[in-house]
Every structure is written in structure tokens, then in C-alpha cells.
Write a protein that holds these residues in place. Structure first.
Motif, PDB file in Angstrom:
ATOM      1  N   PHE A   1       0.835  -1.205   0.000  1.00 24.66           N
ATOM      2  CA  PHE A   1       0.000   0.000   0.000  1.00 24.66           C
ATOM      3  C   PHE A   1       0.872   1.258   0.000  1.00 24.66           C
ATOM      4  O   PHE A   1       0.611   2.226  -0.718  1.00 24.66           O
ATOM      5  N   MET A   2       1.935   1.253   0.816  1.00 23.30           N
ATOM      6  CA  MET A   2       2.801   2.436   0.908  1.00 23.30           C
ATOM      7  C   MET A   2       3.599   2.627  -0.376  1.00 23.30           C
ATOM      8  O   MET A   2       3.765   3.748  -0.850  1.00 23.30           O
ATOM      9  N   TRP A   3       4.067   1.510  -0.915  1.00 25.98           N
ATOM     10  CA  TRP A   3       4.827   1.525  -2.160  1.00 25.98           C
ATOM     11  C   TRP A   3       4.007   2.208  -3.251  1.00 25.98           C
ATOM     12  O   TRP A   3       4.481   3.106  -3.955  1.00 25.98           O
ATOM     13  N   VAL A   4       2.711   1.788  -3.377  1.00 25.02           N
ATOM     14  CA  VAL A   4       1.823   2.372  -4.376  1.00 25.02           C
ATOM     15  C   VAL A   4       1.626   3.861  -4.097  1.00 25.02           C
ATOM     16  O   VAL A   4       1.684   4.687  -5.005  1.00 25.02           O
ATOM     17  N   ARG A   5       1.449   4.202  -2.812  1.00 17.91           N
ATOM     18  CA  ARG A   5       1.188   5.597  -2.472  1.00 17.91           C
ATOM     19  C   ARG A   5       2.315   6.516  -2.916  1.00 17.91           C
ATOM     20  O   ARG A   5       2.073   7.606  -3.420  1.00 17.91           O
ATOM     21  N   TRP A   6       3.547   6.064  -2.730  1.00 14.17           N
ATOM     22  CA  TRP A   6       4.668   6.952  -3.038  1.00 14.17           C
ATOM     23  C   TRP A   6       5.167   6.772  -4.463  1.00 14.17           C
ATOM     24  O   TRP A   6       6.199   7.328  -4.828  1.00 14.17           O
ATOM     25  N   THR A   7       4.450   5.989  -5.277  1.00 15.96           N
ATOM     26  CA  THR A   7       4.884   5.765  -6.658  1.00 15.96           C
ATOM     27  C   THR A   7       3.966   6.434  -7.667  1.00 15.96           C
ATOM     28  O   THR A   7       4.426   6.983  -8.659  1.00 15.96           O
ATOM     29  N   PHE A   8       2.635   6.395  -7.401  1.00 19.12           N
ATOM     30  CA  PHE A   8       1.701   6.892  -8.408  1.00 19.12           C
ATOM     31  C   PHE A   8       1.199   8.294  -8.062  1.00 19.12           C
ATOM     32  O   PHE A   8       0.968   8.595  -6.901  1.00 19.12           O
ATOM     33  N   PRO A   9       0.996   9.157  -9.085  1.00 17.95           N
ATOM     34  CA  PRO A   9       0.389  10.468  -8.834  1.00 17.95           C
ATOM     35  C   PRO A   9      -1.111  10.334  -8.656  1.00 17.95           C
ATOM     36  O   PRO A   9      -1.708   9.336  -9.063  1.00 17.95           O
TER      37      PRO A   9
END
Lengths: 348, 168
Positions: A299-307
């Protein structure tokens, strides 16, 4: 007492301690104890997750992150919590006073209630309801009203905009979320979380329901308002939306329940798709924690990867992509179950 | 031992009726809608007392979302400077009285026609399967008719919202 049985052992000991009391006293006392356990779990996790989020985001952006307080900055969240406790409690003059005051308390109630049906380990479900998963969805859906109350009660245009987005987003993403879970329920033949975990003894449902897992993951990201679906808060456009007027402990309650919800949707994903507490060698509750933290990391990985995506894109993605896919998944699962029954049992 | 469930029933009933009265009497339409949530939660509580947990969860799941949408519409459609006076009174006592009385008579008659008997057997541990069997078996046609009715209402609402012929 083995490592595996630490928590069940404590519960059994306390039950023995209360053996002489009438049954409703035992039920009440155990309920209070489970509540204390769940609250401790939520607070410890939230405290650590805020630190984890800041560290992960820092490393993904080639920064260092908090590193001043305690070894590797581990005490940063504690300091932040103390700071929030000391802040002035401001209620805007134009606010709808009672709605404004009740909203942060109200958002924390479903966030806590969700943990009642989470199987933390072997025989470690606080309340093993036979409609477990459905209870989870029903209670989770009430979060919308608390956020809406906060946004409307603040009497602020950005707060109102945020809460309008919240309704549009959370009410529509609830539908594919529910439908993605249906596939798992059809396979397990039960809504009870302990039975769904038990049914995954041989094969985890992520292998049988990969599409459902992806739909669940996307919809859950939207349900907990995390980037790329954090339109409800959208710091850069509507300045934290419904939370804009909140200060001190009231703001902290919103923040806390947001992390509590992140843990609970990860825990539900682990229960439904990743075999729950099942795993070799290690004690069951440790397996559960490890899997939950893997989910949280994704979840965190996605949060800091996608605009962040735009609100109309968000809604059309839900209605035109996720919903048809989840319906198709239910159809394929149903046909698959029947074919499997025909092959193994020789009857429909 | 005192009868806890009777006590809980009266408590829930009082909360439900008080909240329902607040829905009708409050002048702020958003407050009315929020009290509607409490009303529905009270009804869900009564379902739990009746050991119909599935129904209680459905009640919560559907009406929580429904009330949220209701509030959004209330905020969007009340174009008043002050939302504090958005749920106004009027003086159509006669019409309101006739409609309420008719509804009351229908409810009382309906209740009287039904032979209320307590089931001798204890409630089953899980009623989900029983509900599913009833919906997809014996009551399949009423269930489908209700679904089609909802679909018609939805298509009608979309048509009304679009208004007249499309531009192109």
C-alpha cells in the motif's frame, strides 16, 4: 506455555480466573479485555506505521527521513503524538458545533469495531461471527458518514468539497470491493473469517482468485483514501479536505482511524487471499503480522509511486472497468466451481 | 436473572422513536438526515436482538450509504443562504393528517390480519443460507420483479436528469 499459545493462553487463564462469576459477567469482562487488546494493537501499529510511512517515502525519494529522536528516529512518532496532545483545541465560530465535535469520535468507533472479526492467529478471533466478512463491510461503510459529518460541520468550502468527493468515491468503490470478496466467499462457502482461513490450508485464494485480489487491492486503496486515490484529502488542491479545520487531538483521531483502517483492510486481504495465519514453523500470530506488514508495505509503495488521479477518471474507472471485471470474476468463479464439482464428484 | 434482552429492546425502541421524531421535527435538514442514521442503527439493533444478524448488517450497509447520498443531495439542492432553516414547516395540516391516518389504519389492519406466533424451534445459527434459498427459490419471481422495478426507476432517473433530446 509455547510461543504459539501466548495470547490464547492468557485468554484461557483470565477465563479460568472468572470461572465462578455468572456467564454474562464473563462475556462482558472478556469483551472489555478484547477491546483493550484491540485498542493497544491499533495504537501501537499506528504509532509505528507513521514512522514507517515517513521512512519508506524518504527512501523512495532518496532522502533519509526522521533520524534525530532515538535510534534511527524511532521515537519521532511518540514526540509527534505528545505534541498533538498539547495543541490548542479550536472549534471554528461558524462550525456546526455538535456535528463538528462528534465526527472524530464517530469515525473511530467503526475503525475499532472492524477488528472484532479479524483472525489474528489460530483461535484468535475476538468475535467469530458467522457473517464475519459481511459484518466487516457493513461497519466499514459507516465511515463515510463520519467523514461527511466532519466536512459539513466545519463550515468550510474545502472541507465540504472533500466530503462530497468522499461520498462519491467511497460509496462507488464499495461495490467492486464487495463483489471481489464474493468470489472468495463462493469458494470457501462461508462468511465466517475463521472458516475462510481454515479453507486455505492447501492453497491460498490469491492463486485461485488473482483478479479478485487486484480488484480488492485497488478498491481498498480508494476506501482508505490513500494515494493515488486520496482525492478526499488532496493536500495540494483542497488542503486536507474534511480535516482542514481540525486541530490537536480531534485531528489526531482522524489520523489514527485512517491508519487503523489501513491495518484492517490489509488484515482482511491477508485473511481472504493470503491464507490468514497459516504458515510453517513460526507461530500463527507472527505469520499473520508478517503478512499484514507485507500488504501494508505494498500500500505504501503504491502511495509513493503513483500520482493522484482526477475525480472523473476515478469514478469512470470504477464503473466502467472495476465493476464489470468483478462481475465477470463472479461468473467465472461460479462456472469454475461447478466444473470442478463435475470433475471431482461426478455430479452437478 | 433479569431479562437483559427485554431491557435492551425498550432502550433500542426508545432511541429509534426519539431519533425518528428528531428527523421530522428538526429544522436543519442535515441534522434530520443524521438522526435518520441513528434511526436505522436502532432498527439494526432490534434485528440483532431478533438474531437476524444478516438483516442487521444489510440494514447498516445499505442505509449508511443511502443517508450519505441523501445529505449530499440535501446540501446540493437547498439553495438557501442559511441551512439552519432548510427543513421548513408548512400549514397543510388537513392533507398531512389524512395521509398519516390512512397509513396508520393500513399498518394496524395489516398487523391484525397476520397471526403472530412465536416459533417453537430456536433460531438457526446461520440464517444466510436460508435467506439465499428463499430469494433464489420460492421467492425468485418477486425478487426479480423488484430488481427490474429498481432498474426501471434508475433508467427513468437518468432520462429525467438528461432532460429532453440529446444535443448531438
Amino acid at each position: 506455555m509455547t510461543v504459539e499459545g501466548i495470547f490464547t493462553g492468557i485468554a484461557a487463564y483470565l477465563r479460568g480466573f472468572l470461572a465462578g462469576a455468572p456467564p454474562w459477567v464473563v462475556t462482558l469482562a472478556m469483551g472489555v479485555l478484547y477491546l483493550i487488546g484491540v485498542l493497544a494493537f491499533i495504537f501501537l501499529n499506528a504509532l509505528y506505521l507513521i514512522y514507517l510511512e515517513r521512512k519508506i517515502s524518504a527512501y523512495m525519494q532518496q532522502r533519509i527521513g526522521p533520524n534525530r529522536l532515538g535510534p534511527h528516529g524511532l521515537l519521532q512518532s511518540v514526540a509527534d503524538a505528545v505534541k498533538l496532545l498539547g495543541k490548542e483545541d479550536i472549534i471554528p465560530r461558524g462550525a456546526d458545533r455538535w456535528v463538528f465535535i462528534i465526527a472524530p469520535i464517530l469515525i473511530f468507533i467503526p475503525a475499532t469495531m472492524l477488528y472484532a472479526v479479524i483472525p489474528f492467529g489460530k483461535g484468535m478471533v475476538p468475535a467469530d461471527l458467522n457473517i464475519g466478512v459481511f459484518y466487516f463491510l457493513a461497519v466499514a461503510s459507516t465511515t463515510t458518514i463520519a467523514i461527511l459529518m466532519g466536512g459539513w460541520g466545519s463550515n468550510n468550502k474545502y472541507a465540504l468539497l472533500g466530503s462530497m468527493r468522499c461520498v462519491a468515491q467511497m460509496v462507488s468503490y464499495e461495490i467492486p470491493l464487495t463483489f471481489s470478496i464474493l468470489g472468495v466467499i463462493m469458494l470457501a462457502g462461508s462468511l465466517q473469517t475463521s472458516q475462510i482461513v481454515a479453507a486455505q490450508g492447501k492453497v491460498w485464494y490469491i492463486l485461485l482468485q488473482p483478479l479478485a485480489f487486484i480488484i480488492y487491492f485497488v478498491a481498498a486503496t480508494a476506501e482508505v483514501n490513500r494515494a493515488p486515490f486520496d482525492l478526499v484529502e488532496g493536500e495540494q488542491e483542497i488542503i486536507a479536505g474534511p480535516y482542514i479545520e481540525y486541530t490537536g487531538m480531534r485531528y489526531a483521531l482522524f489520523y489514527l482511524s485512517e491508519y487503523a483502517n489501513l491495518v484492517s483492510v490489509s488484515a482482511l486481504a491477508v485473511t481472504l487471499f493470503l491464507g490468514g495465519w497459516q504458515g510453517p514453523w513460526l507461530p500463527s500470530w507472527l505469520w499473520f503480522l508478517i503478512k499484514v506488514y507485507i500488504m501494508i508495505f505494498i500500500f505504501m509503495w503504491v502511495r509513493w509511486t503513483f500520482p493522484r488521479i482526477r475525480i472523473d477518471h476515478l469514478l469512470s474507472f470504477n464503473w466502467k472497468v472495476l465493476l464489470p471485471l468483478s462481475l465477470a470474476n463472479i461468473l467465472v468463479t461460479g462456472v469454475g466451481i461447478k466444473i470442478y464439482q463435475l470433475l471431482t464428484l461426478g455430479r452437478w | 436473572m433479569l431479562d437483559v434482552s427485554a431491557l435492551l429492546f425498550w432502550l433500542l425502541a426508545a432511541i429509534t422513536i426519539a431519533a425518528a421524531l428528531a428527523v421530522v421535527l428538526l429544522k436543519n435538514i442535515v441534522h434530520s438526515a443524521l438522526y435518520l442514521v441513528l434511526t436505522f442503527a436502532g432498527v439494526a439493533g432490534i434485528y440483532i436482538l431478533l438474531q437476524a444478524e444478516f438483516l442487521a448488517a444489510v440494514q447498516l450497509l445499505i442505509y449508511a450509504g443511502a443517508v450519505a447520498i441523501l445529505i449530499v443531495f440535501a446540501v446540493m439542492l437547498t439553495r438557501r443562504g442559511d441551512i439552519k432553516a432548510s427543513n421548513l414547516y408548512n400549514f397543510n395540516y388537513l392533507a398531512a393528517g389524512v395521509v398519516s391516518l390512512a397509513l396508520l389504519v393500513i399498518i394496524i389492519l395489516g398487523n391484525g390480519r397476520m397471526a403472530w406466533t412465536a416459533a417453537p424451534a430456536p433460531a438457526p445459527a446461520s440464517n444466510v443460507a436460508a435467506i439465499a434459498n428463499a430469494f433464489l427459490g420460492r421467492y425468485a419471481i418477486p425478487f426479480e420483479v423488484a430488481a427490474v422495478l429498481l432498474l426501471v426507476a434508475m433508467v427513468g432517473a437518468i432520462l429525467l436528469a438528461r432532460g429532453g433530446k440529446p444535443e448531438r
